[in-house]
Design an enzyme around this catalytic site. Structure first.
Site, PDB file in Angstrom:
ATOM      1  N   GLY A   1      17.044 -18.307  11.038  1.00  0.00           N
ATOM      2  CA  GLY A   1      17.294 -18.225   9.600  1.00  0.00           C
ATOM      3  C   GLY A   1      17.619 -19.542   8.925  1.00  0.00           C
ATOM      4  O   GLY A   1      18.069 -19.545   7.773  1.00  0.00           O
ATOM      5  N   LYS A   2      17.372 -20.674   9.587  1.00  0.00           N
ATOM      6  CA  LYS A   2      17.749 -21.975   9.011  1.00  0.00           C
ATOM      7  C   LYS A   2      16.949 -22.279   7.742  1.00  0.00           C
ATOM      8  O   LYS A   2      17.525 -22.639   6.706  1.00  0.00           O
ATOM      9  CB  LYS A   2      17.529 -23.090  10.045  1.00  0.00           C
ATOM     10  CG  LYS A   2      18.328 -22.923  11.324  1.00  0.00           C
ATOM     11  CD  LYS A   2      18.180 -24.105  12.244  1.00  0.00           C
ATOM     12  CE  LYS A   2      16.751 -24.347  12.685  1.00  0.00           C
ATOM     13  NZ  LYS A   2      16.207 -23.254  13.521  1.00  0.00           N
ATOM     14  N   THR A   3      15.617 -22.134   7.811  1.00  0.00           N
ATOM     15  CA  THR A   3      14.788 -22.431   6.633  1.00  0.00           C
ATOM     16  C   THR A   3      15.073 -21.453   5.501  1.00  0.00           C
ATOM     17  O   THR A   3      15.123 -21.847   4.330  1.00  0.00           O
ATOM     18  CB  THR A   3      13.301 -22.386   7.025  1.00  0.00           C
ATOM     19  OG1 THR A   3      13.038 -23.417   7.990  1.00  0.00           O
ATOM     20  CG2 THR A   3      12.411 -22.604   5.807  1.00  0.00           C
TER      21      THR A   3
ATOM     22  N   GLY B   1      19.957 -24.600  15.544  1.00  0.00           N
ATOM     23  CA  GLY B   1      19.879 -23.257  16.097  1.00  0.00           C
ATOM     24  C   GLY B   1      18.479 -22.973  16.584  1.00  0.00           C
ATOM     25  O   GLY B   1      17.541 -23.755  16.352  1.00  0.00           O
ATOM     26  N   ALA B   2      18.322 -21.860  17.253  1.00  0.00           N
ATOM     27  CA  ALA B   2      17.017 -21.482  17.786  1.00  0.00           C
ATOM     28  C   ALA B   2      16.031 -21.182  16.657  1.00  0.00           C
ATOM     29  O   ALA B   2      16.423 -20.809  15.551  1.00  0.00           O
ATOM     30  CB  ALA B   2      17.165 -20.251  18.686  1.00  0.00           C
ATOM     31  N   SER B   3      14.751 -21.342  16.950  1.00  0.00           N
ATOM     32  CA  SER B   3      13.717 -21.026  15.963  1.00  0.00           C
ATOM     33  C   SER B   3      13.805 -19.551  15.576  1.00  0.00           C
ATOM     34  O   SER B   3      13.978 -18.680  16.437  1.00  0.00           O
ATOM     35  CB  SER B   3      12.327 -21.326  16.541  1.00  0.00           C
ATOM     36  OG  SER B   3      12.199 -22.701  16.815  1.00  0.00           O
ATOM     37  N   GLY B   4      13.717 -19.294  14.276  1.00  0.00           N
ATOM     38  CA  GLY B   4      13.772 -17.919  13.797  1.00  0.00           C
ATOM     39  C   GLY B   4      15.164 -17.396  13.523  1.00  0.00           C
ATOM     40  O   GLY B   4      15.327 -16.213  13.203  1.00  0.00           O
TER      41      GLY B   4
ATOM     42  N   CYS C   1       0.831  -1.206   0.000  1.00  0.00           N
ATOM     43  CA  CYS C   1       0.000   0.000   0.000  1.00  0.00           C
ATOM     44  C   CYS C   1       0.867   1.259   0.000  1.00  0.00           C
ATOM     45  O   CYS C   1       0.510   2.265  -0.613  1.00  0.00           O
ATOM     46  CB  CYS C   1      -0.955  -0.011   1.191  1.00  0.00           C
ATOM     47  SG  CYS C   1      -0.139  -0.227   2.792  1.00  0.00           S
TER      48      CYS C   1
END
Length: 700
Positions: A510-512, A505-508, A12
């Site tokens: 950047g692994k994916t 590593g911890a969730s979030g 927007c």
């Protein structure tokens, strides 16, 4: 000032800037802004909008104000709306405010309604010395929208010739009435009446035959053009990068695809009819002038009056049509999301709330359709009024000429027939002129698909896959848009060919996202990825994917059999390979126990399977490809310990390069090496014996 509707779900801010720039003479276009200043699904904050405006040459002045100060703003300006949206304030009246909303179009709201949405933050933009106006880019051509279509012009020429042949009989028909009235009735010549009747009867049969041939040609051309064109658009759609689909609603994409049918119908049937109407209008006008210039002038005045009415009303009709398309797309998106998320709706017991929202969206769509229909009725009434008065005037003047012996009765009847043809053809031609102008709206919507560059526009067209599968990542960085936080930053590591590496590593952290970059699904913002010594985005992800297998967290199954999904609908599927892949994925026995074995249907998106079965069938699909490089992103998260051990042992025994994203210790232990990821970079390298669990890897 023209309202520019957003194409992506969260652009927007860019749409508002495109409107503001256009109002000052900088017709930069939303597509160009999107290319120069990409945004993520999270949208753009006010400071990002200010940064882009300054890049365009505007001086910016952000303000915080109360509702009573709204009229003091320098218009047009941008308002912050509903805490998550931007709109353009176009006009402040005594009781109403005109808002250009990129999501729905132009809105006229009361001050109370504005107060419900306005957050009190506004942004004034003034052209600075660096501001340079520029003209709009050329309109999208039909060739750009259709792609290569074979046989169209020859078929169009055939239809045109048949249509011209049909019009010959239409031109001759009024002479039949004139000769009967002036020759047969006056002289009571029955033989002449018989000859005229037989002659025009034979002409009628020939006209019907030519009409059938023309109709069949139109059907053939429409179907052939539709197949080729829709195929071209869909083929291009499949080549678009992943973030194109992540930034748009599904219903909006399907709505844009449907514009193909509208444009196709206009370019075949309506295009030919417009040419014929134009030719016939010229012929009948010539005959009318031959009979009487005074009467022809009356009809021409009526035609110009109707043309003026349609020209003045074009912009409101276009805006209403665009708003109707957007409302329909939102309704379609809500429907598709509801069907996809039916399980969540049932569990939460929110069917009634979802139904109410759909009812509101449906009412919005119907209201837009009613407004369009009302305008259509208005045009029909205007046409009837204008040409009705014109017909009365022509008959009056024609009868006067007949009484003065300037006209015979037969000539008057023939003239009225030609006049009706001319008026009808010109009215249809004006309507088609509006229809062709409306094509630009559909063309702009379709252009969002066909003019978006494919993901491999800079890649080598045909290159062999890399000979080795060594992966080298150097200073890799990625973020979804300017002003967005870095998901990956200065990330570097190497993986040897044949090595199995787990990334934890911890969730979030950047692994994916890292896996998507390694697969070429996302382009890196900075740095490089080399596979087998080749830069992934120079050689092209498509040229690497034949040696790659992957299981992602959100992978889906498709409607079809189990064998279809494992082979990914390979037309030459190998049953032996399918079963071997299923055994490696520890799902063969469960498939064999199904009523129809590998031919069992699994429903839309695998709805008839458990989560663990879906995950293992997706793994079997990846292994069926005989990959040399395997990516597994939480590929065993739905499995019990025993099944997970079986899958890990089978995958570990494969001689290929493996990149595994995992949290569970059993999967981590199956790797040769472990990379610990934190805040978008690799911070530690371990061997499985010394690797921490996912919980231990999380920063304190």
């Amino acid at each position: 000032m023209r309202c520019i509707l957003q194409s992506e779900a969260a652009e927007c801010g860019l749409s508002c800037l495109a409107m503001m720039a256009g109002s000052r003479g900088l017709d930069v276009g939303l597509g160009e802004l999107r290319r120069r200043f990409p945004t993520s699904l999270k949208g753009a904050r006010l400071n990002h909008v200010i940064h882009i405006a300054q890049q365009l040459g505007f001086s910016t002045r952000p303000l915080r104000l109360d509702m009573e100060d709204l009229g003091k703003l320098k218009l047009p300006c941008i308002l912050h709306w509903d805490l998550n949206h931007f709109v353009v304030l176009a006009k402040v009246g005594k009781s109403r405010v005109t808002i250009l909303d990129p999501a729905v179009g132009e809105r006229k709201l009361s001050f109370a309604e504005v107060s419900d949405h306005f957050t009190g933050v506004a942004l004034e933009l003034t052209p600075s010395a660096e501001f340079k106006p520029q003209k709009a880019t050329p309109a999208v051509t039909a060739r750009q929208l259709t792609g290569p279509v074979r046989g169209m012009w020859r078929a169009l020429a055939q239809i045109l010739l048949l249509s011209v042949a049909l019009q010959v009989f239409v031109v001759l028909a009024p002479f039949y009435m004139q000769w009967v009235v002036d020759q047969v009735l006056v002289s009571a010549d029955r033989d002449l009446l018989t000859v005229l009747g037989l002659g025009f009867g034979l002409a009628l049969v020939l006209q019907i035959g030519i009409g059938l041939l023309r109709g069949w040609s139109v059907v053939y051309l429409s179907s052939r053009l539709g197949l080729q064109w829709m195929g071209n658009v869909f083929a291009h759609l499949l080549k678009l990068p992943l973030d194109y689909f992540e930034k748009r609603h599904l219903g909006d994409i399907t709505s844009r695809m449907s514009s193909v049918q509208t444009i196709q119908r206009t370019l075949t049937t309506s295009f030919v009819e417009a040419i014929i109407d134009g030719l016939m209008a010229v012929v009948t006008l010539g005959l009318m002038l031959f009979y009487s210039r005074k009467l022809a002038l009356v009809t021409m005045l009526a035609v110009f009056l109707y043309l003026g009415i349609r020209a003045i009303a074009y912009r409101p009709v276009r805006d209403r049509t665009e708003q109707q398309l957007v409302a329909g797309a939102k309704q379609q998106t809500h429907l598709l999301e509801s069907l996809r998320g039916m399980q969540s709706l049932k569990v939460a017991g929110e069917e009634s709330q979802r139904r109410s929202t759909y009812g509101n969206l449906m009412h919005d769509t119907v209201n837009q359709e009613v407004r369009l229909a009302r305008m259509g009725l208005g045009f029909n009434s205007a046409s009837q009024l204008v040409f009705g008065i014109e017909r009365i005037a022509v008959i009056w003047i024609g009868a006067t000429l007949a009484l003065q012996n300037v006209f015979s009765v037969g000539m008057l009847i023939a003239y009225l027939a030609y006049k009706d043809q001319f008026a009808g053809r010109m009215a249809a031609l004006i309507d088609k002129w509006v229809e062709f102008r409306m094509l630009r709206l559909h063309g702009e919507r379709l252009a969002d698909i066909v003019l978006t560059p494919p993901e491999e526009r800079f890649a080598q067209p045909e290159a062999p896959p890399p000979a080795t599968t060594r992966i080298d990542v150097e200073n890799l960085g990625f973020r979804y848009g300017d002003g967005e936080p870095w998901v990956l930053k200065d990330c570097s590591f190497s993986i040897e060919a044949g090595e199995s590496v787990a990334i934890i590593g911890a969730s979030g952290c950047g692994k994916t996202t890292l896996v998507k970059l390694l697969l070429g699904l996302l382009p890196p913002t900075q740095g490089s990825i080399r596979i087998g010594g080749h830069d992934l985005h120079k050689i092209g992800p498509r040229n690497v994917r034949p040696i790659v297998g992957a299981v992602m967290q959100d992978d889906q199954l498709f409607a079809g059999s189990v064998a279809d999904n494992i082979s990914f609908f390979d037309p030459e599927m190998d049953q032996t390979r399918i079963e071997a892949a299923a055994r490696l994925a520890a799902v063969h026995e469960e498939i064999a126990a199904m009523p129809m074995g590998y031919h069992s249907l699994i429903g839309d998106m695998g709805s008839s399977l458990s989560g663990g079965q879906k995950q293992r069938i997706i793994l079997a699909r990846a292994l069926y490809r005989h990959p040399k490089l395997l990516f597994l992103d939480e590929a065993t998260s739905h499995l019990d310990v025993m099944k997970e051990r079986l899958v890990n042992d089978a995958v570990k025994a494969l001689s290929l390069t493996k990149v595994i994203v995992a949290h569970r210790p059993e999967t981590i232990a199956s790797a040769d090496r472990v990379l610990v990821m934190e805040q978008g970079r690799i911070v530690q390298e371990l061997r499985p014996q010394a690797a921490p669990t996912a919980t231990e890897a999380m920063p304190a």
